[in-house]
Design a protein around this motif. Structure first.
Motif, PDB file in Angstrom:
ATOM      1  N   THR A  64       0.618   3.128   0.357  1.00 34.30           N
ATOM      2  CA  THR A  64       1.027   3.633   1.667  1.00 34.30           C
ATOM      3  C   THR A  64       0.061   4.742   2.084  1.00 34.30           C
ATOM      4  O   THR A  64      -0.539   5.403   1.225  1.00 34.30           O
ATOM      5  CB  THR A  64       2.462   4.203   1.624  1.00 34.30           C
ATOM      6  N   PRO A  65      -0.105   4.953   3.396  1.00 32.28           N
ATOM      7  CA  PRO A  65      -1.043   5.975   3.869  1.00 32.28           C
ATOM      8  C   PRO A  65      -0.701   7.407   3.450  1.00 32.28           C
ATOM      9  O   PRO A  65      -1.572   8.263   3.406  1.00 32.28           O
ATOM     10  CB  PRO A  65      -0.989   5.844   5.391  1.00 32.28           C
ATOM     11  N   ASP A  66       0.562   7.680   3.111  1.00 32.10           N
ATOM     12  CA  ASP A  66       0.938   9.046   2.752  1.00 32.10           C
ATOM     13  C   ASP A  66       0.936   9.316   1.249  1.00 32.10           C
ATOM     14  O   ASP A  66       1.275  10.408   0.806  1.00 32.10           O
ATOM     15  CB  ASP A  66       2.303   9.392   3.340  1.00 32.10           C
TER      16      ASP A  66
ATOM     17  N   LYS B 292      -0.368  10.295  -2.427  1.00 29.18           N
ATOM     18  CA  LYS B 292      -1.345  11.277  -2.902  1.00 29.18           C
ATOM     19  C   LYS B 292      -2.008  10.775  -4.184  1.00 29.18           C
ATOM     20  O   LYS B 292      -1.353  10.596  -5.201  1.00 29.18           O
ATOM     21  CB  LYS B 292      -0.663  12.624  -3.176  1.00 29.18           C
TER      22      LYS B 292
ATOM     23  N   ARG C 271      -5.863   0.369  -3.451  1.00 31.46           N
ATOM     24  CA  ARG C 271      -5.785   1.476  -4.411  1.00 31.46           C
ATOM     25  C   ARG C 271      -6.861   1.404  -5.484  1.00 31.46           C
ATOM     26  O   ARG C 271      -7.523   2.402  -5.772  1.00 31.46           O
ATOM     27  CB  ARG C 271      -4.396   1.511  -5.057  1.00 31.46           C
TER      28      ARG C 271
ATOM     29  N   ASN D 224      -6.410   1.876   2.228  1.00 32.16           N
ATOM     30  CA  ASN D 224      -5.675   2.332   3.415  1.00 32.16           C
ATOM     31  C   ASN D 224      -6.240   3.676   3.879  1.00 32.16           C
ATOM     32  O   ASN D 224      -6.938   4.367   3.141  1.00 32.16           O
ATOM     33  CB  ASN D 224      -4.165   2.368   3.148  1.00 32.16           C
ATOM     34  N   TRP D 225      -5.925   4.034   5.128  1.00 31.90           N
ATOM     35  CA  TRP D 225      -6.511   5.218   5.745  1.00 31.90           C
ATOM     36  C   TRP D 225      -6.197   6.498   4.980  1.00 31.90           C
ATOM     37  O   TRP D 225      -7.046   7.395   4.864  1.00 31.90           O
ATOM     38  CB  TRP D 225      -6.077   5.338   7.199  1.00 31.90           C
ATOM     39  N   GLY D 226      -5.011   6.615   4.440  1.00 30.71           N
ATOM     40  CA  GLY D 226      -4.666   7.795   3.659  1.00 30.71           C
ATOM     41  C   GLY D 226      -5.571   7.966   2.452  1.00 30.71           C
ATOM     42  O   GLY D 226      -5.991   9.088   2.127  1.00 30.71           O
ATOM     43  N   LEU D 227      -5.903   6.870   1.788  1.00 32.11           N
ATOM     44  CA  LEU D 227      -6.808   6.929   0.639  1.00 32.11           C
ATOM     45  C   LEU D 227      -8.220   7.299   1.073  1.00 32.11           C
ATOM     46  O   LEU D 227      -8.919   8.052   0.389  1.00 32.11           O
ATOM     47  CB  LEU D 227      -6.800   5.595  -0.114  1.00 32.11           C
TER      48      LEU D 227
ATOM     49  N   THR E 236      -9.095   9.190   3.631  1.00 31.63           N
ATOM     50  CA  THR E 236      -9.159  10.630   3.919  1.00 31.63           C
ATOM     51  C   THR E 236      -9.184  11.442   2.622  1.00 31.63           C
ATOM     52  O   THR E 236      -9.872  12.463   2.546  1.00 31.63           O
ATOM     53  CB  THR E 236      -7.974  11.081   4.809  1.00 31.63           C
ATOM     54  N   GLN E 237      -8.474  10.978   1.606  1.00 34.20           N
ATOM     55  CA  GLN E 237      -8.503  11.674   0.323  1.00 34.20           C
ATOM     56  C   GLN E 237      -9.843  11.497  -0.386  1.00 34.20           C
ATOM     57  O   GLN E 237     -10.297  12.397  -1.097  1.00 34.20           O
ATOM     58  CB  GLN E 237      -7.359  11.200  -0.563  1.00 34.20           C
TER      59      GLN E 237
END
Length: 177
Positions: free
Chosen positions: A80-82, A84, A116, A150-153, A155-156
């Protein structure tokens, strides 16, 4: 190097092609592979590639190396984008480096092997080679053309670049991210 891929066959029947299961992609020749959950559960893949350790970046538990913390790193996160992943990256890089030093073959996998696990491989290459997100991304994309963290990954990974290199170099708002 991979004798089990060799064949004398020239013409394949459609049923044979349907039954053919792809192998994980090679990231570091003969040392680090990137795959999906079904490949990680396939004993033939484990045997053929001489897999000695797993990095499982999925919620599911694989059948190999269960309970063996020396040879299995299981990062239980959702795609999921959120989610961590940053808190796990140092440990993950350390785990991979130790196995590379020992000469072990490692399979990094997630459920479908496109989000992932790809992000984890990109992060490791950034750390190991001390290179930008852009260069590591391009390398993994060349090995596995359907990668799509995914976009959350993403950005991390940009944050990880700042940790590894001391500054953000890659603009993640430009394609191909």
């Amino acid at each position: 190097m991979y004798h089990f891929f060799r064949t004398q066959k020239i013409i394949w029947m459609p049923q044979e092609l349907d039954a053919f299961q792809p192998y994980p992609v090679e990231i570091i020749p003969g040392k680090v592979f990137l795959g999906n959950f079904s490949q990680a559960c396939d004993p033939q893949v484990q045997k053929d590639l001489k897999i000695k350790a797993h990095i499982n970046v999925s919620m599911e538990m694989g059948p190999f190396f269960a309970g063996d913390s020396d040879n299995l790193l299981h990062i239980q996160i959702e795609d999921t984008p959120d989610v961590k992943i940053i808190p796990f990256l140092r440990h993950l890089c350390h785990f991979l480096e130790i196995h590379l030093e020992l000469g072990s073959v490692v399979l990094v996998f997630s459920t479908r092997g496109i989000s992932r696990s790809c992000a984890v491989i990109v992060a490791f290459l950034m750390h190991w080679r001390e290179e930008t997100l852009q260069r590591s991304w391009a390398y993994v994309k060349k090995c596995k053309n359907n990668m799509r963290p995914n976009w959350g990954l993403v950005t991390q990974l940009s944050e990880w670049e700042k940790i590894v290199l001391g500054d953000t170099v890659t603009d993640i708002f430009n394609p191909p991210y």
